[in-house]
Design a protein around this motif. Structure first.
Motif, PDB file in Angstrom:
ATOM      1  N   SER A 172       0.826  -1.201   0.000  1.00  0.00           N
ATOM      2  CA  SER A 172       0.000   0.000   0.000  1.00  0.00           C
ATOM      3  C   SER A 172       0.868   1.262   0.000  1.00  0.00           C
ATOM      4  N   PRO A 173       0.532   2.243  -0.837  1.00  0.00           N
ATOM      5  CA  PRO A 173       1.287   3.505  -0.859  1.00  0.00           C
ATOM      6  C   PRO A 173       0.787   4.514   0.173  1.00  0.00           C
ATOM      7  N   LEU A 174      -0.127   4.116   1.039  1.00  0.00           N
ATOM      8  CA  LEU A 174      -0.831   5.051   1.922  1.00  0.00           C
ATOM      9  C   LEU A 174       0.118   5.911   2.755  1.00  0.00           C
ATOM     10  N   LYS A 175      -0.079   7.231   2.662  1.00  0.00           N
ATOM     11  CA  LYS A 175       0.606   8.201   3.522  1.00  0.00           C
ATOM     12  C   LYS A 175      -0.397   8.726   4.536  1.00  0.00           C
ATOM     13  N   VAL A 176       0.030   8.803   5.785  1.00  0.00           N
ATOM     14  CA  VAL A 176      -0.854   9.242   6.867  1.00  0.00           C
ATOM     15  C   VAL A 176      -0.366  10.582   7.397  1.00  0.00           C
ATOM     16  N   GLY A 177      -1.300  11.509   7.581  1.00  0.00           N
ATOM     17  CA  GLY A 177      -0.951  12.813   8.127  1.00  0.00           C
ATOM     18  C   GLY A 177      -1.975  13.266   9.146  1.00  0.00           C
ATOM     19  N   VAL A 178      -1.752  14.439   9.713  1.00  0.00           N
ATOM     20  CA  VAL A 178      -2.690  15.023  10.667  1.00  0.00           C
ATOM     21  C   VAL A 178      -2.989  16.460  10.270  1.00  0.00           C
ATOM     22  N   GLU A 179      -4.196  16.898  10.627  1.00  0.00           N
ATOM     23  CA  GLU A 179      -4.572  18.298  10.476  1.00  0.00           C
ATOM     24  C   GLU A 179      -4.796  18.882  11.863  1.00  0.00           C
ATOM     25  N   PHE A 180      -4.211  20.050  12.100  1.00  0.00           N
ATOM     26  CA  PHE A 180      -4.268  20.721  13.399  1.00  0.00           C
ATOM     27  C   PHE A 180      -4.897  22.091  13.199  1.00  0.00           C
ATOM     28  N   VAL A 181      -6.055  22.341  13.839  1.00  0.00           N
ATOM     29  CA  VAL A 181      -6.701  23.656  13.768  1.00  0.00           C
ATOM     30  C   VAL A 181      -6.150  24.513  14.910  1.00  0.00           C
ATOM     31  N   LEU A 182      -5.423  25.549  14.546  1.00  0.00           N
ATOM     32  CA  LEU A 182      -4.697  26.370  15.516  1.00  0.00           C
ATOM     33  C   LEU A 182      -5.617  27.402  16.158  1.00  0.00           C
ATOM     34  N   MET A 183      -5.614  27.459  17.493  1.00  0.00           N
ATOM     35  CA  MET A 183      -6.371  28.459  18.244  1.00  0.00           C
ATOM     36  C   MET A 183      -5.629  28.755  19.541  1.00  0.00           C
ATOM     37  N   LYS A 184      -6.075  29.755  20.255  1.00  0.00           N
ATOM     38  CA  LYS A 184      -5.353  30.168  21.451  1.00  0.00           C
ATOM     39  C   LYS A 184      -5.270  29.056  22.490  1.00  0.00           C
TER      40      LYS A 184
END
Length: 448
Positions: A172-184
């Protein structure tokens, strides 16, 4: 500025044209569902003023997208909802991989709650290339506050499921990442999240700012309203004023309310008018009131957070995409520039993320109304037919000029052009509502 002409479009080979001007889209964003299993505080689904219906993308609608897939560079299977709720998600992925060219990719963003080992294996076998998991904190209390209904352990389980699935689908070529919503409230956790995610197999991280859909969320925004160029110019002139013994703190009252001024007051007004003249000459929008009230401590904290995040990325090898800490003066639209087209679950065709749905939000201290832009509906017309219609082509062509007022930095906001419920044009007579778009300012990002 790139000058776009009809002559250019007709004579240049198709492949040499800008993606937005080709006769096919290069990146296709498809909303598989508007249903979700969380109630995140920063999501448009929880906001007032929208017209969002819940529904799932049908197999028939996906089939209507297929004519565009043989020349597509990327297919992104997410919108407002959670893609893993769709029972035909793997069928969409498998069919897309059959049709798309070599080197293209298929991916989506997810909260990860439904990602167990069996589902991870299923996605890998279908040919999924990228998955981006939402992770805004690793402190359990902060995570629960942001992702209502979720737990950090859910993400731990998701990463573990992917790791186990890799042993069963090693090719599998699957790449895994994360998304971070920046707030105070979670600024201080960014570097820890990057380390945590990297240790569990994440190879990339996308950081984006919070878009406050409700007034009570405005205080969580961690970005600067003023452009970097505006701040630099203002700070330079503020230092000049201090060196010359000029107090500019009372400028607004003196300028607007005092018709009879002392010699010192007039000296201060003349000084500030010189600043404004230089800004105009350099095409820099100045909102002097915002500049005088800017939170320098927050700006410094964000700068330190970014510096530490970059150091962690270099240490761990995770690919990091940070948003601007302030709006950029020279703007571009990654969605239009890269030939993106957006498809809602019901088959409606839209030009960008900003104009994908109708909603209201708060930006630069004002309530803003955004109305979705629809160029057609699949089932009534073919996707390539809609893409090549003169009205849609003209819209993309106008966006490519990148000549918009900088609305959030304008001293005249809220003006009737931008902050009305029905947008017709801005003060530059553009008919595209890009002057106050959060994505073209460089502060909002997504998997793209």
């Amino acid at each position: 500025m790139t000058t776009i002409t009809s002559q250019t479009c007709k004579t240049e080979p198709e492949e040499s044209l800008l993606p937005a001007l080709r006769n096919y889209p290069s990146r296709i964003f498809v909303e598989t569902t508007t249903r979700c299993n969380l109630k995140c505080q920063m999501c448009v689904k929880q906001s007032m003023g929208g017209d969002l219906e819940e529904g799932d993308l049908s197999l028939e609608t996906f089939k209507a997208i297929e004519p565009a897939l043989p020349r597509a560079e990327a297919l992104l299977l997410n919108g407002i909802g959670e893609p893993l709720l769709h029972p035909d998600l793997e069928a969409f992925i498998r069919r897309a991989k059959e049709l798309m060219p070599f080197g293209s990719w298929v991916g989506f963003q997810s909260n990860g709650l439904l990602l167990d080992e069996n589902r991870a294996v299923s996605l890998m076998e279908a040919g999924l290339d990228k998955i981006c998991l939402s992770l805004d904190a690793i402190d359990p209390d902060t995570f629960r506050m942001i992702r209502e209904g979720g737990e950090v352990d859910d993400l731990q389980f998701a990463f573990s499921a992917i790791e186990k699935a890799r042993r069963k689908v090693p090719d599998s070529p699957l790449k895994v990442g994360v998304e971070f919503v920046l707030m105070k409230d979670n600024l201080h956790q960014l570097s820890d999240v990057l380390r945590w995610a990297s240790a569990r197999g994440a190879s990339f991280a996308i950081v984006t700012h919070l878009l406050p859909y409700e007034k009570e969320h405005v205080k969580q925004a961690a970005y600067e309203y003023n452009t970097t160029e505006a701040v630099e110019l203002y700070d330079l002139w503020k230092k000049k004023a201090e060196d010359q013994g000029i107090d500019i703190s009372n400028f607004f009252h003196v300028y607007h309310c005092k018709f009879i001024r002392t010699e010192e007051e007039q000296r201060m007004v003349d000084f500030m008018l010189e600043l404004i003249a230089e800004a105009r000459a350099r095409d820099i929008f100045l909102h002097l009131e915002n500049l005088s009230k800017r939170d320098e401590n927050l700006a410094d904290e964000v700068a330190r957070t970014y510096e530490l995040a970059r150091a962690v990325a270099a240490e761990t090898g995770i690919e990091l995409r940070l948003p601007g800490a302030a709006p950029k003066n020279d703007r571009t639209c990654d969605f239009i520039d890269n030939g993106g087209v957006f498809v809602s679950w019901n088959g409606e065709i839209h030009p960008c993320y900003f104009l994908w749905h109708t909603f209201q939000c708060h930006f630069a201290g004002r309530k803003k109304y955004v109305k979705k832009k629809v160029f057609g509906r699949l089932g009534e017309k073919d996707i390539l037919e809609i893409w090549n219609e003169s009205s849609y082509h003209a819209f993309r062509k106008e966006v490519l000029q990148h000549e918009y007022p900088f609305c959030s930095n304008c001293n005249l906001i809220p003006c009737e052009y931008i902050y009305c419920e029905e947008f017709e044009q801005d003060c530059y007579t553009n008919t595209v509502p890009c002057g106050d778009c959060f994505w073209c300012m460089g502060m909002f990002q997504c998997l793209s």
